[in-house]
Design a protein around this motif. Structure first.
Motif, PDB file in Angstrom:
ATOM      1  N   TYR B 191     -57.511  21.454  21.213  1.00 31.30           N
ATOM      2  CA  TYR B 191     -57.338  20.254  20.395  1.00 31.30           C
ATOM      3  C   TYR B 191     -55.861  19.972  20.120  1.00 31.30           C
ATOM      4  O   TYR B 191     -55.388  18.842  20.225  1.00 31.30           O
ATOM      5  N   ILE B 192     -55.166  21.046  19.777  1.00 33.71           N
ATOM      6  CA  ILE B 192     -53.774  20.902  19.324  1.00 33.71           C
ATOM      7  C   ILE B 192     -52.846  20.502  20.471  1.00 33.71           C
ATOM      8  O   ILE B 192     -51.695  20.144  20.244  1.00 33.71           O
ATOM      9  N   LYS B 193     -53.356  20.519  21.717  1.00 35.66           N
ATOM     10  CA  LYS B 193     -52.474  20.276  22.857  1.00 35.66           C
ATOM     11  C   LYS B 193     -52.252  18.802  23.191  1.00 35.66           C
ATOM     12  O   LYS B 193     -51.482  18.490  24.092  1.00 35.66           O
ATOM     13  N   SER B 194     -52.903  17.901  22.489  1.00 38.54           N
ATOM     14  CA  SER B 194     -52.612  16.481  22.724  1.00 38.54           C
ATOM     15  C   SER B 194     -51.153  16.196  22.378  1.00 38.54           C
ATOM     16  O   SER B 194     -50.636  16.695  21.375  1.00 38.54           O
ATOM     17  N   PRO B 195     -50.491  15.400  23.189  1.00 39.30           N
ATOM     18  CA  PRO B 195     -49.107  15.009  22.838  1.00 39.30           C
ATOM     19  C   PRO B 195     -49.026  14.366  21.451  1.00 39.30           C
ATOM     20  O   PRO B 195     -47.999  14.438  20.783  1.00 39.30           O
ATOM     21  N   THR B 196     -50.120  13.775  21.004  1.00 39.27           N
ATOM     22  CA  THR B 196     -50.130  13.124  19.687  1.00 39.27           C
ATOM     23  C   THR B 196     -49.984  14.134  18.555  1.00 39.27           C
ATOM     24  O   THR B 196     -49.612  13.773  17.436  1.00 39.27           O
ATOM     25  N   ALA B 197     -50.276  15.409  18.836  1.00 37.27           N
ATOM     26  CA  ALA B 197     -50.184  16.433  17.784  1.00 37.27           C
ATOM     27  C   ALA B 197     -48.784  16.504  17.193  1.00 37.27           C
ATOM     28  O   ALA B 197     -48.607  16.840  16.019  1.00 37.27           O
ATOM     29  N   LEU B 198     -47.798  16.156  17.999  1.00 37.19           N
ATOM     30  CA  LEU B 198     -46.419  16.239  17.499  1.00 37.19           C
ATOM     31  C   LEU B 198     -46.059  15.057  16.611  1.00 37.19           C
ATOM     32  O   LEU B 198     -45.003  15.030  15.994  1.00 37.19           O
ATOM     33  N   LEU B 199     -46.946  14.078  16.525  1.00 35.72           N
ATOM     34  CA  LEU B 199     -46.710  12.899  15.681  1.00 35.72           C
ATOM     35  C   LEU B 199     -47.588  12.909  14.438  1.00 35.72           C
ATOM     36  O   LEU B 199     -47.566  11.971  13.654  1.00 35.72           O
ATOM     37  N   GLN B 200     -48.401  13.961  14.259  1.00 36.10           N
ATOM     38  CA  GLN B 200     -49.460  13.919  13.248  1.00 36.10           C
ATOM     39  C   GLN B 200     -48.963  13.984  11.804  1.00 36.10           C
ATOM     40  O   GLN B 200     -49.702  13.633  10.898  1.00 36.10           O
ATOM     41  N   CYS B 201     -47.727  14.453  11.601  1.00 41.75           N
ATOM     42  CA  CYS B 201     -47.253  14.649  10.232  1.00 41.75           C
ATOM     43  C   CYS B 201     -47.344  13.332   9.441  1.00 41.75           C
ATOM     44  O   CYS B 201     -46.785  12.319   9.846  1.00 41.75           O
ATOM     45  N   PHE B 203     -50.210  11.828   8.885  1.00 46.78           N
ATOM     46  CA  PHE B 203     -51.404  11.094   9.321  1.00 46.78           C
ATOM     47  C   PHE B 203     -52.648  11.970   9.384  1.00 46.78           C
ATOM     48  O   PHE B 203     -53.634  11.597   9.982  1.00 46.78           O
ATOM     49  N   SER B 204     -52.573  13.153   8.802  1.00 41.11           N
ATOM     50  CA  SER B 204     -53.712  14.050   8.959  1.00 41.11           C
ATOM     51  C   SER B 204     -54.348  14.382   7.621  1.00 41.11           C
ATOM     52  O   SER B 204     -53.725  14.281   6.574  1.00 41.11           O
TER      53      SER B 204
END
Lengths: 277, 277
Positions: B191-201, B203-204
């Motif tokens: 799950y954590i491997k989506s490139p979007t994970a680095l933008l989540q701060c 938004f989670s």
């Protein structure tokens, strides 16, 4: 401020309870369910709006309905809102709502500013609404097209004790939320579908419960949200499928080192996102 | 009873602390890390085993090491265990361990009974060991081939305040655990491997955190566990991939009713598994 809430479910209800507890605004509300109306009146100082004429006195109106009904409500009440008021919504997608109502509102001298209170529970309805739902949550504001003043919303976020306010664009919100929230619900809902799920009693611990917590969802609301953001969500689903296939291939090939390296990559990314919170 | 623990990490350490708090057994332990030895001695009544000769006085020995080291330890200490003793291990897979050591132990007059304490944390080591880790957890016992008396293990489970004891076969354990625990770790790590994970701060919320909690894992241990159960785990991975594809296809086809029906199926299965817990 005179603040109105249309719909008193989990989010609308929790916003009302939080404001009622922490601030001194005049809170007005509407709900179509007579039981909910009684519960709101009995547990808060909010006043029931007998008709939509009452909208004309409100500085800020939060439409707290499911996405399709949110759009319907705003469109059909354009003539009732006060000129210069902020009309907001709390839907988990922002671009589709903005596309549907923003121009219409602006043409009528009303401001549209969508928000997304980043908190929730796997249950819905006013019965689950609490006055501290937002204490550890982000309050996301999607920038309005017409540069309207968003400070009233910031004040309300502070009054509701949100942890932090994030201002972004509707597009960026939707792309990131596809990953942080929508994908979580899809994966959780898919996870529980293994035939083995029916044998899990006695064999499960925290990781299974965490993984399947939001499998319990309101399929009517989430269907609307997913359909309104399907491009980003489908991209995220394909991304996790691709990654899942990597672990599977490594195991099928008996490649321990590859498997370890895949797990290490994930662990390191998790550390990185933890550090960023 | 004289009970020994080889390895004082999260699970071994928590078993020691739980027994030390709640029961009056003579607890013995071994660990290769001098700091851990000091910590165990300073925080419990357990006594350090100066050599493996001490194994001959123990009624029950729990080997609390990673899977490969568990097998190595048992094999190399066959001659040190007391005749009639129970040698146990706490690995998250049971068939591979049994295949590797059970016949050898039986041939030497020693009983092998594998267990799986169904609790854990995303951290490892004695520093995270606590005396109440198991209070809401299942204690799974894999039936021994030779019909050995498992009542000492049941007593220890009660002393450690496990919620419930489940007796099953190694094969059934491994098939179900592939779903309830191993798949959860793979999905979380993917799950954590989506490139979007680095933008989540910013938004989670809870669903993202729940979904990625166990992405933080010990890749050395889990690689061993996954490789020892790869057939069942690969089946589970393929199952969730197939289900994920269904939601994606429904969205790509613009098929709201199909999507809603898929989400409803998952919600109903979640309700069913909740009711069974």
């Amino acid at each position: 401020m005179d603040i109105g809430f249309i719909g008193c479910g989990l989010i609308g209800g929790s916003l009302i309870k939080s404001l009622d507890k922490n601030a001194a605004h005049n809170i007005h509300f509407f709900d179509t369910d007579p039981d909910t109306v009684k519960k709101v009146e009995n547990s808060t100082h909010a006043r029931f709006m007998e008709s939509m004429d009452a909208l004309k006195n409100l500085d800020v109106v939060f439409v707290c309905l499911h996405p399709v009904k949110t759009i319907e409500f705003i469109k059909s009440n354009v003539s009732n809102f006060k000129k210069g008021a902020i009309v907001s919504d709390v839907c988990g997608v922002k671009q589709s709502i903005a596309d549907a109502v923003e121009d219409l509102l602006i043409q009528n001298g009303i401001n549209y500013v969508g928000i997304h209170p980043m908190a929730g529970r796997e249950f819905s309805g006013f019965d689950y609404a609490v006055d501290n739902l937002f204490e550890n949550a982000y309050f996301i504001i999607a920038e309005p097209k017409n540069g309207a003043d968003i400070s009233p919303l910031k004040q309300i976020a502070k009054d509701c004790r949100f942890k932090s306010i994030v201002v972004t664009t509707a597009k960026k919100h939707d792309e990131i939320i596809a990953f942080t929230s929508q994908l979580a619900h899809v994966v959780s809902n898919a996870y529980i579908k293994s035939p083995t799920a029916l044998l899990q009693c006695g064999f499960s611990a925290g990781s299974f419960l965490d993984m399947t917590r939001v499998a319990y969802l309101n399929e009517n609301m989430w269907t609307e949200l997913f359909m309104m953001n399907k491009e980003s969500l489908c991209t995220e689903i394909q991304t996790i499928i691709n990654h899942l296939e990597e672990y599977k291939t490594a195991m099928e090939n008996g490649d321990k080192e590859k498997l370890k390296s895949l797990l290490k990559d994930g662990r390191e990314l998790k550390e990185k996102t933890n550090a960023e919170r």
